[in-house]
Design an enzyme around this catalytic site. Structure first.
Site, mmCIF file in Angstrom:
data_model
loop_
_atom_site.group_PDB
_atom_site.id
_atom_site.type_symbol
_atom_site.label_atom_id
_atom_site.label_comp_id
_atom_site.label_asym_id
_atom_site.label_seq_id
_atom_site.Cartn_x
_atom_site.Cartn_y
_atom_site.Cartn_z
ATOM 1 N N LYS A 87 0.814 -1.142 -0.034
ATOM 2 C CA LYS A 87 -0.035 -0.181 -0.053
ATOM 3 C C LYS A 87 0.692 1.272 -0.056
ATOM 4 O O LYS A 87 0.625 2.117 -0.821
ATOM 5 C CB LYS A 87 -0.886 0.008 1.330
ATOM 6 C CG LYS A 87 -1.939 -1.109 1.156
ATOM 7 C CD LYS A 87 -2.812 -1.380 2.280
ATOM 8 C CE LYS A 87 -2.446 -1.804 3.576
ATOM 9 N NZ LYS A 87 -1.965 -3.161 3.488
ATOM 10 N N ILE A 88 1.832 1.371 0.847
ATOM 11 C CA ILE A 88 2.665 2.682 1.047
ATOM 12 C C ILE A 88 3.676 2.502 -0.227
ATOM 13 O O ILE A 88 3.769 3.527 -1.041
ATOM 14 C CB ILE A 88 3.430 2.408 2.185
ATOM 15 C CG1 ILE A 88 2.333 2.640 3.453
ATOM 16 C CG2 ILE A 88 4.461 3.701 2.396
ATOM 17 C CD1 ILE A 88 2.952 2.408 4.817
ATOM 18 N N ASP B 154 9.640 -6.841 -4.698
ATOM 19 C CA ASP B 154 8.616 -7.307 -3.732
ATOM 20 C C ASP B 154 8.445 -8.708 -4.035
ATOM 21 O O ASP B 154 8.573 -9.182 -5.195
ATOM 22 C CB ASP B 154 7.060 -6.677 -4.198
ATOM 23 C CG ASP B 154 6.145 -6.774 -3.105
ATOM 24 O OD1 ASP B 154 5.697 -7.890 -2.589
ATOM 25 O OD2 ASP B 154 6.048 -5.711 -2.576
ATOM 26 N N PRO C 62 7.465 -5.054 5.389
ATOM 27 C CA PRO C 62 7.541 -5.427 7.053
ATOM 28 C C PRO C 62 8.847 -6.090 7.494
ATOM 29 O O PRO C 62 9.617 -6.566 6.830
ATOM 30 C CB PRO C 62 6.373 -6.305 6.985
ATOM 31 C CG PRO C 62 5.998 -6.962 5.444
ATOM 32 C CD PRO C 62 6.749 -5.962 4.730
ATOM 33 N N THR D 109 11.504 4.402 6.245
ATOM 34 C CA THR D 109 10.336 4.942 6.717
ATOM 35 C C THR D 109 9.409 3.430 7.454
ATOM 36 O O THR D 109 8.161 3.609 7.729
ATOM 37 C CB THR D 109 9.339 5.767 6.167
ATOM 38 O OG1 THR D 109 8.935 5.165 4.997
ATOM 39 C CG2 THR D 109 10.033 7.028 5.862
ATOM 40 N N SER D 110 10.091 2.311 7.351
ATOM 41 C CA SER D 110 9.259 1.011 7.583
ATOM 42 C C SER D 110 9.522 0.440 9.045
ATOM 43 O O SER D 110 8.601 0.934 9.932
ATOM 44 C CB SER D 110 9.574 0.124 6.403
ATOM 45 O OG SER D 110 8.656 -0.853 6.523
ATOM 46 N N ARG D 111 10.455 -0.045 9.112
ATOM 47 C CA ARG D 111 11.058 -0.395 10.704
ATOM 48 C C ARG D 111 12.307 -0.516 10.434
ATOM 49 O O ARG D 111 13.140 -0.975 9.779
ATOM 50 C CB ARG D 111 10.471 -1.929 10.848
ATOM 51 C CG ARG D 111 8.784 -1.931 10.983
ATOM 52 C CD ARG D 111 8.738 -1.375 12.339
ATOM 53 N NE ARG D 111 7.199 -1.372 12.496
ATOM 54 C CZ ARG D 111 6.166 -0.520 12.377
ATOM 55 N NH1 ARG D 111 6.493 0.597 11.753
ATOM 56 N NH2 ARG D 111 5.034 -0.807 12.788
ATOM 57 N N ASP E 58 12.757 7.745 9.721
ATOM 58 C CA ASP E 58 11.860 7.667 10.662
ATOM 59 C C ASP E 58 11.368 6.786 11.653
ATOM 60 O O ASP E 58 10.797 6.649 12.549
ATOM 61 C CB ASP E 58 10.228 7.839 9.811
ATOM 62 C CG ASP E 58 9.303 8.399 10.703
ATOM 63 O OD1 ASP E 58 9.246 9.304 11.257
ATOM 64 O OD2 ASP E 58 8.183 7.325 10.683
ATOM 65 N N GLU F 275 14.591 2.101 18.602
ATOM 66 C CA GLU F 275 13.589 3.089 19.102
ATOM 67 C C GLU F 275 12.994 3.043 20.302
ATOM 68 O O GLU F 275 12.233 3.943 20.868
ATOM 69 C CB GLU F 275 12.928 3.596 17.886
ATOM 70 C CG GLU F 275 11.899 2.447 17.622
ATOM 71 C CD GLU F 275 10.927 2.970 16.468
ATOM 72 O OE1 GLU F 275 11.285 3.385 15.304
ATOM 73 O OE2 GLU F 275 9.876 2.802 16.437
ATOM 74 N N HIS G 58 9.557 8.436 14.368
ATOM 75 C CA HIS G 58 8.327 7.619 13.885
ATOM 76 C C HIS G 58 7.127 8.430 13.863
ATOM 77 O O HIS G 58 6.022 8.210 14.335
ATOM 78 C CB HIS G 58 8.233 6.628 14.982
ATOM 79 C CG HIS G 58 7.674 5.305 14.382
ATOM 80 N ND1 HIS G 58 7.913 4.018 14.715
ATOM 81 C CD2 HIS G 58 6.488 5.079 13.517
ATOM 82 C CE1 HIS G 58 7.275 3.063 14.163
ATOM 83 N NE2 HIS G 58 6.578 3.687 13.058
HETATM 84 P P1 NAD Z 1 1.827 -3.820 2.980
HETATM 85 O O1 NAD Z 1 1.596 -5.170 3.556
HETATM 86 O O2 NAD Z 1 0.863 -3.108 2.175
HETATM 87 O O3 NAD Z 1 2.990 -4.142 1.844
HETATM 88 C C1 NAD Z 1 4.219 -4.421 2.226
HETATM 89 C C2 NAD Z 1 4.930 -5.196 0.905
HETATM 90 O O4 NAD Z 1 6.085 -6.014 1.269
HETATM 91 C C3 NAD Z 1 3.823 -6.261 0.339
HETATM 92 O O5 NAD Z 1 3.642 -5.997 -1.001
HETATM 93 C C4 NAD Z 1 4.504 -7.481 0.590
HETATM 94 O O6 NAD Z 1 4.258 -8.479 -0.588
HETATM 95 C C5 NAD Z 1 6.061 -7.007 0.620
HETATM 96 N N1 NAD Z 1 7.013 -7.951 1.297
HETATM 97 C C6 NAD Z 1 6.702 -8.541 2.233
HETATM 98 N N2 NAD Z 1 7.934 -9.244 2.555
HETATM 99 C C7 NAD Z 1 8.749 -9.294 1.694
HETATM 100 C C8 NAD Z 1 9.979 -9.744 1.513
HETATM 101 N N3 NAD Z 1 10.748 -10.436 2.212
HETATM 102 N N4 NAD Z 1 10.664 -9.240 0.348
HETATM 103 C C9 NAD Z 1 9.922 -8.586 -0.482
HETATM 104 N N5 NAD Z 1 8.824 -7.814 -0.353
HETATM 105 C C10 NAD Z 1 8.221 -8.453 0.857
HETATM 106 O O7 NAD Z 1 2.418 -2.633 4.034
HETATM 107 P P2 NAD Z 1 2.258 -1.295 4.003
HETATM 108 O O8 NAD Z 1 1.131 -0.846 4.560
HETATM 109 O O9 NAD Z 1 2.634 -0.595 2.688
HETATM 110 O O10 NAD Z 1 3.340 -0.861 5.283
HETATM 111 C C11 NAD Z 1 4.716 -1.322 4.882
HETATM 112 C C12 NAD Z 1 5.458 -1.231 6.182
HETATM 113 O O11 NAD Z 1 5.477 0.189 6.546
HETATM 114 C C13 NAD Z 1 4.708 -1.764 7.508
HETATM 115 O O12 NAD Z 1 5.048 -3.088 7.631
HETATM 116 C C14 NAD Z 1 5.456 -0.729 8.737
HETATM 117 O O13 NAD Z 1 6.432 -1.746 8.960
HETATM 118 C C15 NAD Z 1 5.725 0.352 7.951
HETATM 119 N N6 NAD Z 1 5.062 1.530 8.588
HETATM 120 C C16 NAD Z 1 5.741 2.510 8.877
HETATM 121 C C17 NAD Z 1 4.678 3.575 9.423
HETATM 122 C C18 NAD Z 1 5.558 4.744 10.212
HETATM 123 O O14 NAD Z 1 4.922 5.924 10.871
HETATM 124 N N7 NAD Z 1 6.736 5.029 9.838
HETATM 125 C C19 NAD Z 1 3.291 3.503 9.450
HETATM 126 C C20 NAD Z 1 2.860 2.495 8.833
HETATM 127 C C21 NAD Z 1 3.386 1.580 8.369
#
Ligand code: NAD
Length: 329
Positions: A153-154, A173, A206, A232-234, A258, A263, A295
Site C-alpha cells: 500500500k505505501i 517485492d 515489513p 520509513t518502514s521499520r 523515521d 527506537e 516515527h
Molecule cells: P503492505 O503489507 O501493504 O506492503 C508490504 C509489501 O512488502 C507487500 O507488497 C509484500 O508483498 C512485501 N513483502 C513482504 N515481505 C517481503 C520480502 N521478504 N521481500 C520483498 N517484499 C516483501 O504494507 P504497507 O501498509 O505498505 O506498510 C509497509 C510497512 O510500513 C509496514 O510493515 C510498517 O512496518 C511500515 N509502516 C511505518 C509507519 C510509520 O509511521 N513510519 C506507518 C505504517 C507502516
C-alpha cells in the site's frame, strides 16, 4: 467492554475518545506496555496497543493471567506482538491494516526532498542571517532512478508520487503489482540490481526474520557512491552500524529515517532532560547528511481518525463475536 489503552499520547487521545462515542469503558494509560506495566490492565478484557508497546511472550503471559482476551493494535505492523504465544493463550489480535498509506508515502517524500535540497541546513542558516548558498546544491529528482523495496500500500503510493516527479522506478517485492508496471513503468528486479543502479533507495517491506538487516554491509558495498537511503518502514530492516560505516566512507550520501532499530523506549518520548545512552543514534546525529524523525510518518489527522475508528470497530466486533476482517494470526 472495559479496555485499557496503553501508550496514549496527547496527539491520539482525542481521536480515540471521538471514535468511541462513549461505547466502551476506556482506561487511558500514558505508559508503554512492558512486563512492569502489564498488571495495570487488570479488570479489562481488552487492551489497545501502539507500535511502541511490548507484547512479547513474557508480557502476554501476564496479560493472560489477568483475563485479557483481545488486543486491538493501533498500527498496521505487528512485529511487536508474539502472535504464536497470543494464539496459544487464546488471545485474539486485530490491527489497522490501512489507515493512510498517503501519510507515510508523503513523509517519505518529505525526507527525500529535505535531504536533497538541504532544507534543515538552509533553514538554520537563514535564522542566523547567513544567506549564503554554498554547500546547499541539490540534484534534480527528474530522471533519477529510485529503488522502492516493497510495493504494497505505501510503496505503491510512493511509486505514483515518484512517477509524477519524472523518476525511473525499480522495485522489488515478493509479489509484483501489474498496475504499477502498466501505469508507472515500474521495473521489478532483485535487491542486488536496485543497490547497483538506484540513486535513491526507499524501504517499504515489513520487518520479518527474512527482511531483518536487509540493508547490510554486503548490500551497501554494491550501492552507488553517494546513494540516498530512506527507511520509513521499520528500523530493523537496516543494520545501522553498517550504515554508519557507509556514511563515514561517503558511500551513503544521505540517510533519512523515521524508524530506528533501537527506537523502543527512546522514540515518542521527551528525553531532553536526560543523558543519551544510545551511542549508535548519537553517532548518526553527528552527520549533517542524516535526517531523523521519531516515527511520525503516520502522524496526520486523517490517519489518526482512521486508526481510532478501526480500533473501536475491531473492539466492537470482538465484543459481539463478529469477524472484523482485521484479525492477525
Ligand atoms: P503492505 O503489507 O501493504 O506492503 C508490504 C509489501 O512488502 C507487500 O507488497 C509484500 O508483498 C512485501 N513483502 C513482504 N515481505 C517481503 C520480502 N521478504 N521481500 C520483498 N517484499 C516483501 O504494507 P504497507 O501498509 O505498505 O506498510 C509497509 C510497512 O510500513 C509496514 O510493515 C510498517 O512496518 C511500515 N509502516 C511505518 C509507519 C510509520 O509511521 N513510519 C506507518 C505504517 C507502516
Amino acid at each position: 467492554m472495559e479496555t485499557t489503552i496503553y501508550s496514549t499520547h496527547k496527539f491520539d487521545k482525542p481521536s480515540i475518545v471521538n471514535a468511541n462515542k462513549g461505547k466502551h469503558q476506556l482506561n487511558f494509560l500514558e505508559f508503554r506496555l512492558t512486563k512492569e506495566t502489564a498488571l495495570l490492565a487488570e479488570g479489562s478484557k481488552a487492551i489497545a496497543l501502539f507500535s511502541s508497546d511490548d507484547a512479547s511472550s513474557e508480557v502476554l503471559k501476564i496479560l493472560h493471567k489477568q483475563g485479557i482476551k483481545f488486543i486491538a493494535l493501533r498500527s498496521a505492523g505487528f512485529n511487536h506482538v508474539d502472535l504464536k504465544k497470543a494464539s496459544e493463550l487464546g488471545i485474539k489480535v486485530a490491527r489497522v491494516p490501512a489507515y493512510s498509506p498517503y501519510a507515510i508515502a508523503e513523509h517519505t517524500m518529505a525526507l527525500i526532498l529535505a535531504l536533497n535540497r538541504k532544507l534543515i541546513k538552509a533553514h538554520n542558516r537563514v535564522r542566523e542571517q547567513n544567506f549564503s548558498l554554498n554547500g546547499l546544491t541539490g540534484f534534480d529528482l527528474n530522471g533519477k532512478t529510485v529503488g522502492v523495496i516493497g510495493t504494497g500500500k505505501i510503496g505503491a503510493v510512493l511509486v505514483k508520487i515518484l512517477h509524477g516527479l519524472g523518476c525511473k522506478i525499480l522495485a522489488h517485492d515478493v509479489s509484483e503489482d501489474k498496475n504499477l508496471i502498466d501505469l508507472y513503468d515500474v521495473i521489478y528486479t532483485n535487491c542486488t540490481t536496485i543497490c547497483k543502479q538506484a540513486d535513491i533507495i526507499s524501504l517499504h517491506v515489513p520487518l520479518t526474520p527474512s527482511t531483518r538487516h536487509l540493508i547490510d554491509t554486503e548490500h551497501i558495498t554494491l550501492m552507488k557512491e553517494g546513494v540516498m537511503l530512506i527507511n520509513t518502514s521499520r528500523g530493523g530492516l537496516v543494520d545501522t552500524k553498517a550504515v554508519i560505516e557507509g556514511l563515514k566512507s561517503g558511500k551513503i550520501g544521505y540517510f533519512g529515517i523515521d524508524v530506528y532499530e533501537e527506537e523502543e523506549g527512546l522514540f515518542f518520548e521527551d528525553h531532553s532532560d536526560t543523558i543519551l545512552q544510545d551511542d549508535v543514534i548519537a553517532r548518526l546525529m553527528t552527520f549533517n547528511n542524516v535526517l531523523i524523525t521519531s516515527h511520525q510518518a503516520f502522524l496526520t489527522e486523517t490517519a489518526l481518525t482512521n486508526i481510532a475508528e478501526t480500533t473501536i470497530y475491531n473492539i466492537d466486533c470482538f465484543e459481539n463475536g463478529k469477524v472484523s476482517g482485521n484479525e492477525v494470526s
